[in-house]
Design a protein around this motif. Sequence first.
Motif, short mmCIF file in Angstrom:
data_model
loop_
_atom_site.label_atom_id
_atom_site.label_comp_id
_atom_site.label_asym_id
_atom_site.label_seq_id
_atom_site.Cartn_x
_atom_site.Cartn_y
_atom_site.Cartn_z
N GLU A 34 15.20 -40.35 -40.55
CA GLU A 34 14.27 -39.91 -39.32
C GLU A 34 15.48 -39.26 -38.43
OE1 GLU A 34 12.43 -42.16 -35.44
OE2 GLU A 34 13.03 -43.19 -37.41
N ASP A 35 16.85 -39.69 -38.55
CA ASP A 35 17.99 -38.94 -37.82
C ASP A 35 17.96 -37.35 -38.21
OD1 ASP A 35 18.16 -40.97 -36.10
OD2 ASP A 35 19.89 -41.98 -37.36
N ARG A 36 18.27 -37.26 -39.45
CA ARG A 36 18.07 -35.76 -39.96
C ARG A 36 16.98 -35.03 -39.42
NH1 ARG A 36 19.45 -38.33 -44.90
NH2 ARG A 36 17.44 -37.73 -45.93
N TRP A 37 15.84 -35.58 -39.58
CA TRP A 37 14.51 -34.69 -39.05
C TRP A 37 14.52 -34.59 -37.60
CZ3 TRP A 37 10.62 -31.95 -41.46
CH2 TRP A 37 10.78 -31.98 -43.00
N ALA A 40 19.70 -33.84 -36.60
CA ALA A 40 20.67 -33.04 -37.32
C ALA A 40 19.84 -31.56 -37.65
CB ALA A 40 21.14 -33.78 -38.50
N MET A 41 18.95 -31.66 -38.13
CA MET A 41 18.29 -30.18 -38.49
C MET A 41 18.04 -29.35 -37.28
SD MET A 41 15.16 -30.99 -41.17
CE MET A 41 15.25 -31.93 -42.52
N LEU A 42 18.15 -29.91 -36.15
CA LEU A 42 17.87 -29.04 -35.00
C LEU A 42 19.34 -28.56 -34.20
CD1 LEU A 42 15.27 -31.42 -33.17
CD2 LEU A 42 14.88 -29.40 -34.74
N VAL A 43 20.41 -28.79 -34.73
CA VAL A 43 21.81 -28.61 -34.21
C VAL A 43 21.99 -27.13 -34.33
CG1 VAL A 43 24.15 -28.84 -34.50
CG2 VAL A 43 22.77 -30.93 -34.61
N ARG A 49 20.82 -26.05 -43.20
CA ARG A 49 20.94 -25.61 -44.39
C ARG A 49 21.68 -26.99 -45.32
NH1 ARG A 49 23.40 -21.63 -43.40
NH2 ARG A 49 25.79 -22.40 -43.78
N ALA A 50 22.58 -27.68 -44.69
CA ALA A 50 22.94 -28.78 -45.32
C ALA A 50 21.71 -29.80 -45.56
CB ALA A 50 24.03 -29.43 -44.53
N CYS A 51 21.11 -30.16 -44.52
CA CYS A 51 19.85 -30.94 -44.55
C CYS A 51 18.74 -30.53 -45.79
CB CYS A 51 19.13 -31.02 -43.27
SG CYS A 51 19.94 -31.95 -41.94
N ARG A 52 18.89 -29.32 -46.28
CA ARG A 52 17.87 -28.81 -47.25
C ARG A 52 18.48 -29.24 -48.61
NH1 ARG A 52 16.30 -23.03 -44.69
NH2 ARG A 52 14.54 -23.86 -43.08
#
Length: 308
Positions: A34-37, A40-43, A49-52
């Motif tokens: 949840e924190d990634r979506w 982190a993905m919005l930073v 790219r890292a989250c992918r």
Amino acid sequence: MDDKEGGSESGPSHDWADLTHECLVNVLSHISLEDRWRGAMLVCKSWLRACREPCFNTVFDLETRFDSATELPRHWTPEFERKIDSMLQSVVLWSDGSLTEIRVRHCSNRSLSLVAESCPNLQVLSIKSSPHVTDEIMAKIASGCPKLRELDVSYCYEISHESLALIGRHCSSLRIFRRNLMNWLDPSQHIRIVPSEYLDACPQDGDSDATAIGKFMPNLLHLELRFSKLTSKGLVLISEGCLNLEYLDLSGCANLTSRDIVNASSYLKNLKTIKKPNFYIPRSVYHAERYGLWRLYDERFQTDVFRI
């Protein structure tokens, strides 16, 4: 130290966007899905790219999110379904074939078509409350995801016994299967949340499901059929075909009696837990007249329910 020298009174400043890809992956491995979506993905692009990275997309589990929240009418809208589909499609693409576990709700054939094509290593698929998932796509899941060991199609009323048979034929490793229906005896918990036409579409032939399970899922250890309309005939077929069952949930199965359950469970030597249909049934469900002493008892004590 002034700002031109890269610091401030509170200490040196850091630009997290300048972290190497390897460092970012290491940092992101310590935060939740949840924190990634949601963060982190919005930073920035490098964080996205890292989250992918495939290592972050081997498991996609939204079930805990649904479990912690009250089901809402908007969850049953086309807009919400499209959001879930979009998320799932993204994860499938980012996983690069490494996705092993999916737990979502309210998805559709759109996203599951990509799952069937791209996730040969999938072991867990839970798609509860997905009204637009059909037999057509489940046939593709059966052939495209042969390593399934856990499947949950609860409250998916467009999936029939034909899909269960195909899953059983192609997925010999299946150990956990959930085919729960909504509480049709007391639908008050679903009214004004689930569309009424969907509640009315509740599968009626539980014995067809039972036949497919008993014939094509012989290796099951865990089976849930809450509020199924199967009869003693269907339960016997399951008991004769799934001899390894350790857990069986028959909560709300109104067509079964205690004797039916005792007779059928005698086949199941490994059974450790069985949940029986112990509940009150509103008499209005059956519209049954009761006579003689029972009528006198009703009039005296004003009973309106009876216990199985």
